[in-house]
Design a protein around this motif. Structure first.
Motif, PDB file in Angstrom:
ATOM      1  N   ALA A  27       0.461  -1.392  -0.138  1.00  0.00           N
ATOM      2  CA  ALA A  27      -0.399   0.354   0.200  1.00  0.00           C
ATOM      3  C   ALA A  27       0.559   1.330   0.094  1.00  0.00           C
ATOM      4  N   ILE A  28       1.937   1.536   0.984  1.00  0.00           N
ATOM      5  CA  ILE A  28       2.945   1.897   0.517  1.00  0.00           C
ATOM      6  C   ILE A  28       3.452   2.606  -0.613  1.00  0.00           C
ATOM      7  N   VAL A  29       4.092   1.387  -0.638  1.00  0.00           N
ATOM      8  CA  VAL A  29       4.910   1.765  -2.640  1.00  0.00           C
ATOM      9  C   VAL A  29       3.482   2.120  -4.185  1.00  0.00           C
ATOM     10  N   ALA A  30       2.948   1.486  -3.193  1.00  0.00           N
ATOM     11  CA  ALA A  30       1.073   2.074  -4.228  1.00  0.00           C
ATOM     12  C   ALA A  30       1.138   3.558  -4.435  1.00  0.00           C
ATOM     13  N   LEU A  31       0.823   4.231  -3.044  1.00  0.00           N
ATOM     14  CA  LEU A  31       0.390   5.335  -3.026  1.00  0.00           C
ATOM     15  C   LEU A  31       1.728   5.917  -2.746  1.00  0.00           C
ATOM     16  N   GLY A  32       2.967   5.870  -2.526  1.00  0.00           N
ATOM     17  CA  GLY A  32       4.334   6.585  -3.690  1.00  0.00           C
ATOM     18  C   GLY A  32       4.096   6.689  -4.683  1.00  0.00           C
ATOM     19  N   GLY A  33       3.865   5.414  -5.480  1.00  0.00           N
ATOM     20  CA  GLY A  33       4.290   5.539  -6.782  1.00  0.00           C
ATOM     21  C   GLY A  33       2.476   6.692  -7.646  1.00  0.00           C
ATOM     22  N   ILE A  34       1.556   6.618  -7.035  1.00  0.00           N
ATOM     23  CA  ILE A  34       0.157   7.134  -7.410  1.00  0.00           C
ATOM     24  C   ILE A  34       0.903   8.529  -7.207  1.00  0.00           C
ATOM     25  N   TYR A  35       1.399   9.092  -6.208  1.00  0.00           N
ATOM     26  CA  TYR A  35       1.189  10.646  -6.054  1.00  0.00           C
ATOM     27  C   TYR A  35       2.580  11.177  -6.382  1.00  0.00           C
ATOM     28  N   ALA A  36       4.171  10.192  -7.226  1.00  0.00           N
ATOM     29  CA  ALA A  36       4.642  10.249  -7.794  1.00  0.00           C
ATOM     30  C   ALA A  36       3.994  10.914  -9.314  1.00  0.00           C
ATOM     31  N   ALA A  37       3.348  10.221  -9.783  1.00  0.00           N
ATOM     32  CA  ALA A  37       2.820  10.106 -11.370  1.00  0.00           C
ATOM     33  C   ALA A  37       1.807  11.128 -11.595  1.00  0.00           C
ATOM     34  N   THR A  38       1.270  12.120  -9.955  1.00  0.00           N
ATOM     35  CA  THR A  38       0.325  12.516  -9.935  1.00  0.00           C
ATOM     36  C   THR A  38       0.669  13.860  -9.387  1.00  0.00           C
ATOM     37  N   ALA A  39       1.739  13.829  -9.166  1.00  0.00           N
ATOM     38  CA  ALA A  39       1.543  14.999  -8.065  1.00  0.00           C
ATOM     39  C   ALA A  39       1.315  16.613  -9.122  1.00  0.00           C
ATOM     40  N   GLY A  40       1.742  16.604 -10.267  1.00  0.00           N
ATOM     41  CA  GLY A  40       1.939  17.890 -10.680  1.00  0.00           C
ATOM     42  C   GLY A  40       0.431  18.063 -11.767  1.00  0.00           C
ATOM     43  N   ARG A  41      -0.375  17.075 -11.335  1.00  0.00           N
ATOM     44  CA  ARG A  41      -2.171  17.415 -11.630  1.00  0.00           C
ATOM     45  C   ARG A  41      -2.738  17.640 -10.303  1.00  0.00           C
ATOM     46  N   LEU A  42      -1.862  17.925 -10.011  1.00  0.00           N
ATOM     47  CA  LEU A  42      -3.491  17.959  -7.944  1.00  0.00           C
ATOM     48  C   LEU A  42      -3.157  19.314  -8.043  1.00  0.00           C
ATOM     49  N   PRO A  43      -4.520  19.227  -7.198  1.00  0.00           N
ATOM     50  CA  PRO A  43      -4.238  21.195  -6.849  1.00  0.00           C
ATOM     51  C   PRO A  43      -3.443  21.347  -5.542  1.00  0.00           C
ATOM     52  N   VAL A  44      -3.948  22.795  -5.362  1.00  0.00           N
ATOM     53  CA  VAL A  44      -2.547  23.026  -4.240  1.00  0.00           C
ATOM     54  C   VAL A  44      -3.983  22.453  -2.925  1.00  0.00           C
ATOM     55  N   ARG A  45      -4.802  22.765  -2.940  1.00  0.00           N
ATOM     56  CA  ARG A  45      -5.601  22.419  -1.555  1.00  0.00           C
ATOM     57  C   ARG A  45      -6.985  20.486  -2.848  1.00  0.00           C
ATOM     58  N   LEU A  46      -5.998  20.453  -1.840  1.00  0.00           N
ATOM     59  CA  LEU A  46      -6.839  18.808  -2.131  1.00  0.00           C
ATOM     60  C   LEU A  46      -8.052  18.145  -1.576  1.00  0.00           C
ATOM     61  N   ALA A  47      -8.904  17.936  -1.563  1.00  0.00           N
ATOM     62  CA  ALA A  47     -10.439  17.659  -1.452  1.00  0.00           C
ATOM     63  C   ALA A  47      -9.749  15.961  -0.765  1.00  0.00           C
ATOM     64  N   THR A  48     -10.122  15.809   0.799  1.00  0.00           N
ATOM     65  CA  THR A  48      -9.915  14.421   1.659  1.00  0.00           C
ATOM     66  C   THR A  48     -10.909  14.240   2.214  1.00  0.00           C
ATOM     67  N   HIS A  49     -12.424  14.838   2.644  1.00  0.00           N
ATOM     68  CA  HIS A  49     -13.664  14.119   3.447  1.00  0.00           C
ATOM     69  C   HIS A  49     -14.690  14.982   2.558  1.00  0.00           C
ATOM     70  N   PHE A  50     -15.740  13.830   1.891  1.00  0.00           N
ATOM     71  CA  PHE A  50     -17.132  13.802   1.546  1.00  0.00           C
ATOM     72  C   PHE A  50     -18.230  13.398   2.693  1.00  0.00           C
ATOM     73  N   GLY A  51     -19.140  13.784   2.174  1.00  0.00           N
ATOM     74  CA  GLY A  51     -19.992  13.459   3.041  1.00  0.00           C
ATOM     75  C   GLY A  51     -21.227  12.558   1.982  1.00  0.00           C
ATOM     76  N   ALA A  52     -22.543  12.426   2.802  1.00  0.00           N
ATOM     77  CA  ALA A  52     -22.803  11.619   2.354  1.00  0.00           C
ATOM     78  C   ALA A  52     -23.453  11.928   1.013  1.00  0.00           C
ATOM     79  N   ASP A  53     -23.692  13.115  -0.012  1.00  0.00           N
ATOM     80  CA  ASP A  53     -23.622  13.489  -0.744  1.00  0.00           C
ATOM     81  C   ASP A  53     -22.569  13.394  -1.974  1.00  0.00           C
ATOM     82  N   GLY A  54     -21.601  13.192  -1.315  1.00  0.00           N
ATOM     83  CA  GLY A  54     -20.467  12.565  -2.605  1.00  0.00           C
ATOM     84  C   GLY A  54     -19.066  14.123  -2.215  1.00  0.00           C
ATOM     85  N   ARG A  55     -20.326  14.979  -1.846  1.00  0.00           N
ATOM     86  CA  ARG A  55     -19.122  16.073  -2.120  1.00  0.00           C
ATOM     87  C   ARG A  55     -17.988  16.342  -1.177  1.00  0.00           C
ATOM     88  N   ALA A  56     -17.334  17.304  -1.296  1.00  0.00           N
ATOM     89  CA  ALA A  56     -16.634  17.334  -1.046  1.00  0.00           C
ATOM     90  C   ALA A  56     -16.353  18.219   0.979  1.00  0.00           C
TER      91      ALA A  56
END
Length: 331
Positions: A27-56
């Motif tokens: 899991a650590i290797v997979a997360l590290g790989g995904i972050y390395a591959a997408t870091a340049g395409r991620l927003p400065v402020r990341l949506a990390t929690h979502f309500g029952a309606d799926g909204r951040a």
């Protein structure tokens, strides 16, 4: 002519520490790989929690989110591996490994999903448009269940538990026609303190905030306090456990369910992983402290253990009645 045969590796020879560590490392290797591959395409402020309606409805920096995820995986993984390696509780390694695989898969899947959902979210305000549907929780449960099943298979069967040799159980020199009984009280001060603190917290929360939450805590405190002090009695009927605070029976194991009774020193933390009424593969018990304990081997093949002073005498009384019950004269 000689033939070579290949046998399955015995469960107690499997590298269980490495097996338990694998899902967390993956899991650590997979997360590290995904972050390395997408870091340049991620927003400065990341949506990390979502309500029952799926909204951040909660946000974090990408680095902070990744750090928290990796720390969680490291902490949980280290705890599982240490417990499996040290066999705490004994005979619980397979369940711990299963729980570890399920936990690592659930954390890894949700965290990876969160990172991927934020890809190309745009500028600082773009993260508010990120959605994570509630049905993904069902997928997460399925992934965790599948990973847990894999962990169960990889861990293999538990090594056989150490049991006293048959015939080593003590007996009383009790003349025919005479009866004997034995009784002791065993208590756990830490368990009683936890129960009282839980009771106080329930009363305060119920009076000042949420009556339902307070009632749940009060009920929980009763379930903690009652077995915190127990009278253990053995006689011709078998073994009886009764709380010292209330006049009712907590448990009785009749003589007919007993195959043999022994006594030995018991390490509650190492063998059962904690205090109170405990379950483990192949047995259960009421463990209020480490030290002398009565070990009842039941006719079902399972064991029931009670830690109490002078356990050898209690075992001798029960074995004496067992011998009488099995004799041609029937006692």
């Amino acid at each position: 002519m000689k033939r070579s045969t290949h046998s399955v590796l015995p469960a107690n020879n499997r590298p269980r520490g490495w097996i338990a560590a694998f899902p967390f490392v993956a899991a650590i290797v997979a997360l590290g790989g995904i972050y390395a591959a997408t870091a340049g395409r991620l927003p400065v402020r990341l949506a990390t929690h979502f309500g029952a309606d799926g909204r951040a409805d909660g946000y974090s920096s990408a680095q902070g989110f990744l750090t928290l995820c990796l720390v969680m995986l490291l902490v949980f993984g280290t705890a599982v591996v240490v417990c499996v390696q040290r066999r705490v509780p004994a005979q619980g390694g397979r369940w711990l490994t299963t729980a570890g695989y399920a936990t690592a898969a659930a954390i890894g899947y949700l965290d990876a999903l969160t990172l991927l959902a934020n890809v190309d979210a745009g500028d600082t305000t773009g993260a508010s448009a990120v959605r994570l549907p509630l049905w993904q929780l069902a997928v997460t449960a399925g992934v965790a269940g599948a990973a847990g099943g894999a962990g169960w298979l990889l861990a293999g069967a538990e090594p056989p538990a150490d049991r006293p040799a048959p015939g080593a159980a003590p007996r009383l020199d009790l003349p025919a026609g005479m009866t004997a009984g034995w009784s002791r009280t065993v208590s756990s001060t830490p368990l009683a303190i936890v129960g009282v603190l839980t009771l106080c917290a329930g009363v305060v929360i119920g009076a000042l905030a949420d009556w339902f939450g307070g009632a749940v805590l009060v009920l929980g405190s009763i379930l903690i306090i009652l077995p915190a002090s127990v009278r253990v009695t053995v006689d011709r009927r078998g073994l009886t456990l009764a709380p010292t605070l209330v006049p009712f029976r907590l448990l009785r194991i009749p003589l007919g369910r007993l195959a043999e009774v022994t006594s030995r020193r018991i390490s509650v933390g190492k063998e059962f992983g904690g205090w109170g009424y405990r379950l483990r593969p192949g047995g259960s018990g009421l463990l209020l402290r480490s030290g002398d304990g009565i070990v009842l081997r039941l006719t079902s093949g399972r064991e029931f253990v009670v830690t109490v002073d002078d356990a050898a005498t209690a075992a001798a009384v029960l074995n004496t009645y067992l011998d009488r019950a099995r004799s041609p004269q029937g006692g």
